[in-house]
Design an enzyme around this catalytic site. Structure first.
Site, PDB file in Angstrom:
ATOM      1  N   CYS A  56     -38.604  65.503 -78.453  1.00 34.45           N
ATOM      2  CA  CYS A  56     -37.795  64.310 -78.210  1.00 34.45           C
ATOM      3  C   CYS A  56     -37.633  64.169 -76.705  1.00 34.45           C
ATOM      4  O   CYS A  56     -38.087  65.015 -75.943  1.00 34.45           O
ATOM      5  CB  CYS A  56     -36.440  64.410 -78.894  1.00 34.45           C
ATOM      6  SG  CYS A  56     -35.651  62.784 -79.014  1.00 34.45           S
ATOM      7  N   CYS A  73     -34.428  63.161 -75.238  1.00 32.95           N
ATOM      8  CA  CYS A  73     -33.041  63.102 -74.778  1.00 32.95           C
ATOM      9  C   CYS A  73     -32.682  64.241 -73.823  1.00 32.95           C
ATOM     10  O   CYS A  73     -31.780  64.107 -73.000  1.00 32.95           O
ATOM     11  CB  CYS A  73     -32.082  63.047 -75.967  1.00 32.95           C
ATOM     12  SG  CYS A  73     -32.487  64.173 -77.294  1.00 32.95           S
ATOM     13  N   CYS A 130     -33.192  58.987 -76.459  1.00 34.82           N
ATOM     14  CA  CYS A 130     -34.357  59.669 -77.026  1.00 34.82           C
ATOM     15  C   CYS A 130     -35.682  58.993 -76.709  1.00 34.82           C
ATOM     16  O   CYS A 130     -36.661  59.169 -77.422  1.00 34.82           O
ATOM     17  CB  CYS A 130     -34.161  59.828 -78.536  1.00 34.82           C
ATOM     18  SG  CYS A 130     -32.708  60.822 -78.924  1.00 34.82           S
ATOM     19  N   LYS A 159     -32.172  62.523 -90.183  1.00 40.38           N
ATOM     20  CA  LYS A 159     -31.264  63.044 -89.170  1.00 40.38           C
ATOM     21  C   LYS A 159     -30.130  62.048 -89.008  1.00 40.38           C
ATOM     22  O   LYS A 159     -30.353  60.880 -88.704  1.00 40.38           O
ATOM     23  CB  LYS A 159     -32.016  63.229 -87.849  1.00 40.38           C
ATOM     24  CG  LYS A 159     -31.139  63.768 -86.729  1.00 40.38           C
ATOM     25  CD  LYS A 159     -31.969  63.974 -85.471  1.00 40.38           C
ATOM     26  CE  LYS A 159     -31.150  64.513 -84.326  1.00 40.38           C
ATOM     27  NZ  LYS A 159     -31.967  64.706 -83.115  1.00 40.38           N
ATOM     28  N   GLU A 190     -36.462  57.332 -95.814  1.00 38.07           N
ATOM     29  CA  GLU A 190     -36.976  57.874 -94.538  1.00 38.07           C
ATOM     30  C   GLU A 190     -37.899  59.077 -94.793  1.00 38.07           C
ATOM     31  O   GLU A 190     -38.959  59.201 -94.176  1.00 38.07           O
ATOM     32  CB  GLU A 190     -35.804  58.342 -93.650  1.00 38.07           C
ATOM     33  CG  GLU A 190     -35.066  57.232 -92.941  1.00 38.07           C
ATOM     34  CD  GLU A 190     -35.743  56.848 -91.628  1.00 38.07           C
ATOM     35  OE1 GLU A 190     -36.844  57.349 -91.357  1.00 38.07           O
ATOM     36  OE2 GLU A 190     -35.165  56.033 -90.885  1.00 38.07           O
ATOM     37  N   LYS A 230     -30.802  67.036 -91.392  1.00 34.85           N
ATOM     38  CA  LYS A 230     -29.924  67.507 -90.317  1.00 34.85           C
ATOM     39  C   LYS A 230     -28.734  66.583 -90.179  1.00 34.85           C
ATOM     40  O   LYS A 230     -28.950  65.369 -90.137  1.00 34.85           O
ATOM     41  CB  LYS A 230     -30.728  67.544 -89.010  1.00 34.85           C
ATOM     42  CG  LYS A 230     -29.950  68.040 -87.803  1.00 34.85           C
ATOM     43  CD  LYS A 230     -30.773  67.969 -86.534  1.00 34.85           C
ATOM     44  CE  LYS A 230     -29.946  68.473 -85.354  1.00 34.85           C
ATOM     45  NZ  LYS A 230     -30.627  68.367 -84.078  1.00 34.85           N
ATOM     46  N   SER A 277     -25.077  72.882 -84.361  1.00 33.44           N
ATOM     47  CA  SER A 277     -24.149  73.576 -83.466  1.00 33.44           C
ATOM     48  C   SER A 277     -22.690  73.478 -83.924  1.00 33.44           C
ATOM     49  O   SER A 277     -21.945  74.442 -83.850  1.00 33.44           O
ATOM     50  CB  SER A 277     -24.294  73.013 -82.059  1.00 33.44           C
ATOM     51  OG  SER A 277     -24.055  71.610 -82.047  1.00 33.44           O
ATOM     52  N   TYR A 291     -28.239  79.090 -85.727  1.00 36.25           N
ATOM     53  CA  TYR A 291     -27.894  79.971 -84.608  1.00 36.25           C
ATOM     54  C   TYR A 291     -27.408  81.322 -85.118  1.00 36.25           C
ATOM     55  O   TYR A 291     -27.269  82.266 -84.354  1.00 36.25           O
ATOM     56  CB  TYR A 291     -26.831  79.296 -83.727  1.00 36.25           C
ATOM     57  CG  TYR A 291     -27.301  77.940 -83.242  1.00 36.25           C
ATOM     58  CD1 TYR A 291     -28.185  77.835 -82.181  1.00 36.25           C
ATOM     59  CD2 TYR A 291     -26.910  76.763 -83.899  1.00 36.25           C
ATOM     60  CE1 TYR A 291     -28.664  76.600 -81.765  1.00 36.25           C
ATOM     61  CE2 TYR A 291     -27.374  75.527 -83.489  1.00 36.25           C
ATOM     62  CZ  TYR A 291     -28.253  75.448 -82.419  1.00 36.25           C
ATOM     63  OH  TYR A 291     -28.732  74.229 -82.029  1.00 36.25           O
TER      64      TYR A 291
END
Ligand SMILES: [Zn+2]
Length: 338
Positions: free
Chosen positions: A122, A124, A132, A209, A247, A262, A288, A327
């Site tokens: 991407c 961004c 983006c 997303k 999508e 996501k 995150s 993570y």
């Protein structure tokens, strides 16, 4: 067949720990995880990300250490996010062979040839405006007077995505993961890769997303918060599920190899429906904010970190995810092993 009490007593199978293990329907293992890593220029740098305990912006030497540790734990893949030295209007660091991510890809593949390297694709993180792709700006190359200034221009951005994907693949990325929710991004990247005889490189599409509040800590980590507006003109409305399946279906038609949803936890129903409807591997990104809120509650003594992290990951897998970007990956492997 009657399931009536008193003959049916489901508690029987929960009586002994051995029985509980034998009847466990969902198991987590190292191969379930993809570990996201942030890479920045410099040497010997491990800059902590305050809202994501245990996560860092890493210089390439530190990144290869982390990658090796992940590989030693049996984690099959990492996904890389770059923080470039310089940002500009079109995110040119992203299609520079010596840019931060292509350099990082080469270094990781050299250190751990068998570790799958996924490259987030991407703009961004590379643009000075934090959006983006190419923004409609009066006087600039792709200016289109028919749409408002500030609008993210879809098709000019696709050209750049194709170009950057080829660079990342030539640097050694095994998987390109377009994350911008642009229309036609998978088709364009597939065509660009194939044209360069990179037909062995897979595409993991961020197919559904959502425009989510749970990305907050990541934007601090990747220094990628949009300078104006938000991303709701390209990312999906959290209210929509049928649209997500549309999508995802489009990305299947365009040639995606792996389909991602996501964030994960607020969208388990989308993961579950995608699993039922499509035969492609389904990935889910525990983002995150999902990570940060479990850590924050644990730091306050309100939740048990290990237990809640593993429960969240089990839930995502049970919903139908074949792989989880998280993570927690290295900690989770240690926790399930110990
Ligand atoms: Zn983006």
């Amino acid at each position: 067949m009657s399931h009536e009490f008193p003959h049916a007593r489901p508690r029987r199978l929960r009586f002994a720990s051995g029985l509980r293990r034998m009847t466990e329907e969902t198991q987590l293992g190292p191969a379930d995880f993809i570990y996201p890593l942030f890479v920045r220029p410099g040497e010997g740098i491990r800059k902590p990300i305050p809202s994501m305990p245990g996560q860092y912006q890493l210089s390439i030497d530190e990144l290869t250490d982390e990658a090796r540790k992940a590989a030693d734990l049996g984690i099959p893949a990492v996904i890389l996010f770059g923080i470039p030295e310089k940002k500009d209007a079109c995110g040119s660091d992203n299609f520079n062979m010596d840019g931060i991510v292509p350099t990082a890809i080469r270094a990781v593949k050299e250190t751990c040839p068998d570790l799958v390297v996924i490259s987030d694709m991407c703009f961004c993180e590379y643009t000075d405006h934090g959006h983006c792709g190419v923004i409609n700006t009066r006087g600039e190359e792709h200016y289109n007077p028919a749409v408002p200034e500030g609008y993210l221009l879809n098709d000019p951005t696709l050209e750049l995505l194709g170009k950057a994907s080829v660079i990342h693949a030539k640097a050694g990325a095994d998987v390109i993961a377009p994350s911008g929710m642009l229309d036609g991004m998978v088709r364009k990247i597939r065509a660009a890769l194939d044209e360069e005889h990179l037909d062995h490189v897979s595409i993991m599409s961020y197919a559904a997303k959502y425009s989510s509040g749970f990305y907050g800590p990541f934007r601090e980590a990747a220094e990628s918060a949009p300078g104006f507006g938000d991303r709701s003109q390209y990312q999906m409305d959290p209210a929509n599920k049928r649209e997500a399946l549309k999508e995802i279906g489009m990305d299947v038609d365009e040639g995606a190899d792996i389909l991602m949803v996501k964030p994960a936890m607020p969208y388990l129903d989308v993961i579950s429906s995608a699993r039922e409807r499509f035969n492609h591997p389904i990935a889910a990104y525990q983002v995150s904010g999902e990570f940060a809120m479990i850590h924050a509650a644990a730091a306050n003594g309100w939740l048990d970190l290990e237990r809640c992290a593993l429960e969240s990951l089990r839930g995502i897998k049970r919903a139908g995810a074949d792989m989880i970007l998280t993570y927690f990956a290295p900690d989770a492997v240690k926790w399930i092993g110990g």
